[in-house]
Design a protein around this motif. Structure first.
Motif, PDB file in Angstrom:
ATOM      1  N   VAL A 144       0.792  -1.195   0.027  1.00 44.40           N
ATOM      2  CA  VAL A 144       0.026  -0.031  -0.026  1.00 44.40           C
ATOM      3  C   VAL A 144       0.952   1.412  -0.021  1.00 44.40           C
ATOM      4  N   ASN A 145       0.749   2.183  -0.875  1.00 42.02           N
ATOM      5  CA  ASN A 145       1.787   3.394  -1.063  1.00 42.02           C
ATOM      6  C   ASN A 145       1.117   4.443  -0.987  1.00 42.02           C
ATOM      7  N   LEU A 146       1.232   5.158   0.247  1.00 41.46           N
ATOM      8  CA  LEU A 146       0.645   6.598   0.629  1.00 41.46           C
ATOM      9  C   LEU A 146       1.604   7.823   0.176  1.00 41.46           C
ATOM     10  N   ALA A 147       1.906   7.639  -1.230  1.00 43.21           N
ATOM     11  CA  ALA A 147       2.980   8.601  -1.962  1.00 43.21           C
ATOM     12  C   ALA A 147       2.423  10.288  -1.962  1.00 43.21           C
ATOM     13  N   ARG A 148       1.191  10.232  -1.848  1.00 43.67           N
ATOM     14  CA  ARG A 148       0.447  11.651  -2.195  1.00 43.67           C
ATOM     15  C   ARG A 148      -0.105  12.134  -1.041  1.00 43.67           C
ATOM     16  N   PRO A 149      -0.462  13.331  -0.822  1.00 42.19           N
ATOM     17  CA  PRO A 149      -1.274  14.002   0.318  1.00 42.19           C
ATOM     18  C   PRO A 149      -2.771  13.404   0.039  1.00 42.19           C
ATOM     19  N   ASP A 150      -3.183  13.147  -1.211  1.00 40.86           N
ATOM     20  CA  ASP A 150      -4.655  12.409  -1.382  1.00 40.86           C
ATOM     21  C   ASP A 150      -4.673  11.208  -0.716  1.00 40.86           C
ATOM     22  N   ASP A 151      -3.576  10.549  -0.900  1.00 38.83           N
ATOM     23  CA  ASP A 151      -3.590   9.163  -0.416  1.00 38.83           C
ATOM     24  C   ASP A 151      -3.691   9.107   1.096  1.00 38.83           C
ATOM     25  N   HIS A 152      -3.072  10.100   1.878  1.00 41.07           N
ATOM     26  CA  HIS A 152      -3.434  10.135   3.097  1.00 41.07           C
ATOM     27  C   HIS A 152      -4.697  10.363   3.586  1.00 41.07           C
ATOM     28  N   ALA A 153      -5.136  11.244   2.887  1.00 39.61           N
ATOM     29  CA  ALA A 153      -6.515  11.890   2.966  1.00 39.61           C
ATOM     30  C   ALA A 153      -7.765  10.415   2.788  1.00 39.61           C
ATOM     31  N   SER A 154      -7.252   9.717   1.835  1.00 39.51           N
ATOM     32  CA  SER A 154      -8.323   8.792   1.781  1.00 39.51           C
ATOM     33  C   SER A 154      -7.871   7.529   2.387  1.00 39.51           C
ATOM     34  N   LEU A 155      -6.908   7.744   3.352  1.00 34.79           N
ATOM     35  CA  LEU A 155      -6.891   6.349   4.302  1.00 34.79           C
ATOM     36  C   LEU A 155      -7.864   6.123   5.427  1.00 34.79           C
ATOM     37  N   PRO A 156      -8.589   7.108   5.831  1.00 32.26           N
ATOM     38  CA  PRO A 156      -9.997   6.781   6.568  1.00 32.26           C
ATOM     39  C   PRO A 156     -10.960   5.956   5.792  1.00 32.26           C
ATOM     40  N   ALA A 157     -11.011   6.236   4.621  1.00 29.44           N
ATOM     41  CA  ALA A 157     -12.067   5.457   3.564  1.00 29.44           C
ATOM     42  C   ALA A 157     -11.697   4.401   3.618  1.00 29.44           C
ATOM     43  N   LEU A 158     -10.370   4.091   3.355  1.00 28.44           N
ATOM     44  CA  LEU A 158      -9.814   2.719   2.969  1.00 28.44           C
ATOM     45  C   LEU A 158     -10.166   1.761   4.484  1.00 28.44           C
ATOM     46  N   LEU A 159      -9.659   2.543   5.495  1.00 27.62           N
ATOM     47  CA  LEU A 159      -9.783   1.723   6.886  1.00 27.62           C
ATOM     48  C   LEU A 159     -11.438   1.320   7.139  1.00 27.62           C
ATOM     49  N   ALA A 160     -12.233   2.375   6.846  1.00 29.99           N
ATOM     50  CA  ALA A 160     -13.702   2.028   6.886  1.00 29.99           C
ATOM     51  C   ALA A 160     -14.160   0.692   5.941  1.00 29.99           C
ATOM     52  N   LEU A 161     -13.416   0.679   4.675  1.00 26.07           N
ATOM     53  CA  LEU A 161     -13.903  -0.537   3.700  1.00 26.07           C
ATOM     54  C   LEU A 161     -13.367  -1.774   4.625  1.00 26.07           C
ATOM     55  N   LEU A 162     -12.198  -1.779   5.087  1.00 30.38           N
ATOM     56  CA  LEU A 162     -11.651  -2.809   5.795  1.00 30.38           C
ATOM     57  C   LEU A 162     -12.266  -2.949   7.185  1.00 30.38           C
ATOM     58  N   GLY A 163     -13.174  -2.259   7.749  1.00 26.25           N
ATOM     59  CA  GLY A 163     -13.602  -2.531   8.937  1.00 26.25           C
ATOM     60  C   GLY A 163     -12.620  -2.400  10.196  1.00 26.25           C
ATOM     61  N   ALA A 164     -11.381  -1.549   9.748  1.00 23.46           N
ATOM     62  CA  ALA A 164     -10.231  -1.470  10.810  1.00 23.46           C
ATOM     63  C   ALA A 164     -10.729  -0.237  11.673  1.00 23.46           C
ATOM     64  N   ARG A 165     -10.158  -0.694  12.897  1.00 22.56           N
ATOM     65  CA  ARG A 165     -10.409   0.261  13.965  1.00 22.56           C
ATOM     66  C   ARG A 165      -9.533   1.580  13.899  1.00 22.56           C
ATOM     67  N   ASP A 166      -9.741   2.747  14.168  1.00 23.75           N
ATOM     68  CA  ASP A 166      -8.796   4.003  14.042  1.00 23.75           C
ATOM     69  C   ASP A 166      -7.813   4.106  13.014  1.00 23.75           C
ATOM     70  N   THR A 167      -6.686   3.778  13.270  1.00 23.13           N
ATOM     71  CA  THR A 167      -5.756   4.003  12.218  1.00 23.13           C
ATOM     72  C   THR A 167      -4.946   2.687  11.954  1.00 23.13           C
ATOM     73  N   ASP A 168      -5.392   1.497  12.286  1.00 26.88           N
ATOM     74  CA  ASP A 168      -4.651   0.366  12.295  1.00 26.88           C
ATOM     75  C   ASP A 168      -4.907  -0.459  11.067  1.00 26.88           C
ATOM     76  N   LEU A 169      -3.730   0.230  10.097  1.00 29.84           N
ATOM     77  CA  LEU A 169      -3.992  -0.306   8.794  1.00 29.84           C
ATOM     78  C   LEU A 169      -3.246  -1.833   8.671  1.00 29.84           C
ATOM     79  N   ASP A 170      -2.321  -2.204   9.755  1.00 26.37           N
ATOM     80  CA  ASP A 170      -1.792  -3.377   9.847  1.00 26.37           C
ATOM     81  C   ASP A 170      -2.774  -4.333  10.210  1.00 26.37           C
ATOM     82  N   GLY A 171      -3.541  -4.096  11.427  1.00 24.75           N
ATOM     83  CA  GLY A 171      -4.552  -4.767  11.672  1.00 24.75           C
ATOM     84  C   GLY A 171      -5.685  -5.230  10.759  1.00 24.75           C
TER      85      GLY A 171
END
Length: 341
Positions: A77-104
Motif C-alpha cells: 500500500v503506497n501513501l505517496a501523495r497527500p490525497d492518499d493520506h486523506a483517503s486512508l480513513p475511507a480505506l480503513l472503513a472499507l476494511l472495517g479497521a479501527r482507528d488507524t490500524d492499517l496493519d490490523g
C-alpha cells in the motif's frame, strides 16, 4: 559516473543483480542500436544515492510504501501523495479497521481484497505477484503507415512526470532526438520537489514548455511531434482533445509511448514500489518473507523498456502505439529469477 559514486551504489546493486539479466539485454540492444551506453547502477539507483535514502525493508526506500501481511499473503500500500493520506480513513472503513490500524485491517482480509479496496479509494496498492501473468512488458498496437527515419533530430514530446517516462525521454535525447518536456501550469512535475540534481540529470538538454492544458495548446504541441511519451489515463488526454490513434494516423512513422501501471485498459494507479510488488519483483528476508528491492524499482526498469521499445519501433518504421506496463516490466525481471508469484 565518478568511481566513488559507482562504488557507493554497490550495496544497492547486490540484492537486485540476480534479476537484471533481461534488463541488461535491453540495455545492450539499446547501445547496439543507438550508441547510448546505459550504466545500470546509475539508472536504477542514482536517486537513492543523491537523496541518501536508506536500504528498504518492509518499508520502501522512499518511505511511502509498505508491505503488509494479509490473511493469505502480502500486499503493498503506497501513501505517496497527500490525497492518499486523506483517503486512508475511507480505506480503513472499507476494511472495517479501527482507528488507524492499517496493519490490523490488512490481517483480516486477503491481499487481493486489500489492494482492491485501496484502489477503490484511489490509493496505489497491489497484491504480491498479482501481475505475474506472462503479459509482455510492451505491447505494440499498429496504427497508420510506417516510415523509417533516423532518430537524430526527431521531435520527442515528453508529457510524463516523475521517473519512468522522463528516463525514456532522456535516453532518446542521448540518442539524438530533440526532447521537449511539457508541464501543466496547474500541475507541474512532482519530481521537482525531489532532489534537484536528479531532476537535472533526467532532463538535461531538454527544452521546457509550460502551458495551460485546457487552452487547447497541448493538442497543437502534440501535432508537431514525431514521438509522444505520456503516463496518463487515456480518457484524461482525450478530454483535452489529444487522441493517440489520431496522432499516429495523421503522419507516417510516428510513435506513441503510453506508460501505465497495468496497461491502457486498466485504470488502476501504480507507482514504482507497488508496481514492483505487483510484478513479484521483491527480495526475501531470512524467513522467506518479502522485502522491497531498490528504490521504486519498477520506475527506472520501465523507463529502459520504454526507450528500447521506441527505438526498435522507429527502426522498423514506427506507426505504433506502445503500451508499456510498469507491473509487467517488473514481472519480466522477477520471472527471470523464477521468483515465486
Amino acid at each position: 559516473m565518478p568511481k566513488n559514486d559507482a562504488l557507493a551504489l554497490g550495496p544497492w546493486m547486490s540484492g537486485v543483480a540476480p534479476y537484471l539479466v533481461p534488463l541488461r539485454a535491453v540495455a545492450d540492444d539499446l547501445d547496439a542500436r543507438t550508441g547510448v551506453v546505459v550504466d545500470l547502477p546509475t539508472a536504477l539507483f542514482l536517486r537513492a544515492r543523491l537523496a541518501g535514502l536508506p536500504s528498504p525493508g518492509r518499508t520502501s526506500a522512499g518511505g511511502s510504501c509498505r508491505l503488509l501481511r494479509t490473511a493469505d499473503g502480502w500486499a503493498a500500500v503506497n501513501l505517496a501523495r497527500p490525497d492518499d493520506h486523506a483517503s486512508l480513513p475511507a480505506l480503513l472503513a472499507l476494511l472495517g479497521a479501527r482507528d488507524t490500524d492499517l496493519d490490523g485491517g490488512a490481517r483480516t482480509t486477503t491481499a487481493f481484497r486489500l489492494a482492491a479496496a485501496a484502489q477503490r479509494v484511489g490509493i496505489p496498492a497491489a497484491a504480491l505477484g498479482a501481475a505475474c501473468s506472462g503479459r509482455a512488458p510492451v505491447r505494440a498496437r499498429p496504427y497508420g503507415q510506417r516510415l523509417r527515419r533516423p532518430l537524430t533530430g526527431l521531435r520527442v514530446l515528453d508529457l510524463s512526470a516523475l521517473w519512468a517516462g522522463p528516463l525514456c525521454a532522456r535516453l532518446l535525447g542521448l540518442a539524438g532526438a530533440q526532447v521537449t518536456k511539457v508541464e501543466s501550469t496547474t500541475r507541474p512535475d512532482g519530481a521537482r520537489s525531489g532532489h534537484p540534481e536528479f531532476y537535472r540529470w533526467l532532463h538535461d538538454g531538454h527544452d521546457s514548455l509550460v502551458m495551460d492544458f485546457a487552452s487547447g495548446a497541448l493538442a497543437d504541441a502534440v501535432d508537431r511531434a514525431d514521438v509522444v511519451i505520456e503516463a496518463s489515463r487515456p480518457r484524461a488526454l482525450r478530454q483535452l482533445g489529444v487522441f493517440a490513434e489520431e496522432f499516429l494516423t495523421a503522419r507516417p512513422g510516428r510513435v506513441w509511448v503510453s506508460i501505465t501501471g497495468y496497461g491502457r485498459d486498466d485504470d488502476r494507479i501504480a507507482f514504482g514500489d507497488d508496481a514492483a510488488v505487483a510484478g513479484g519483483l521483491v527480495g526475501r528476508d531470512p524467513h522467506g518473507d518479502p522485502m522491497f528491492l531498490g528504490d521504486a524499482l519498477a520506475d527506472p526498469v520501465t523507463g529502459l523498456y520504454a526507450a528500447h521499445a521506441a527505438v526498435r519501433s522507429l527502426a522498423a518504421g514506427g506507426a505504433e502505439l506502445l503500451c508499456v506496463s510498469m507491473a509487467a516490466c517488473a514481472a519480466a525481471l522477477a520471472d527471470s529469477r523464477t521468483a515465486p508469484c
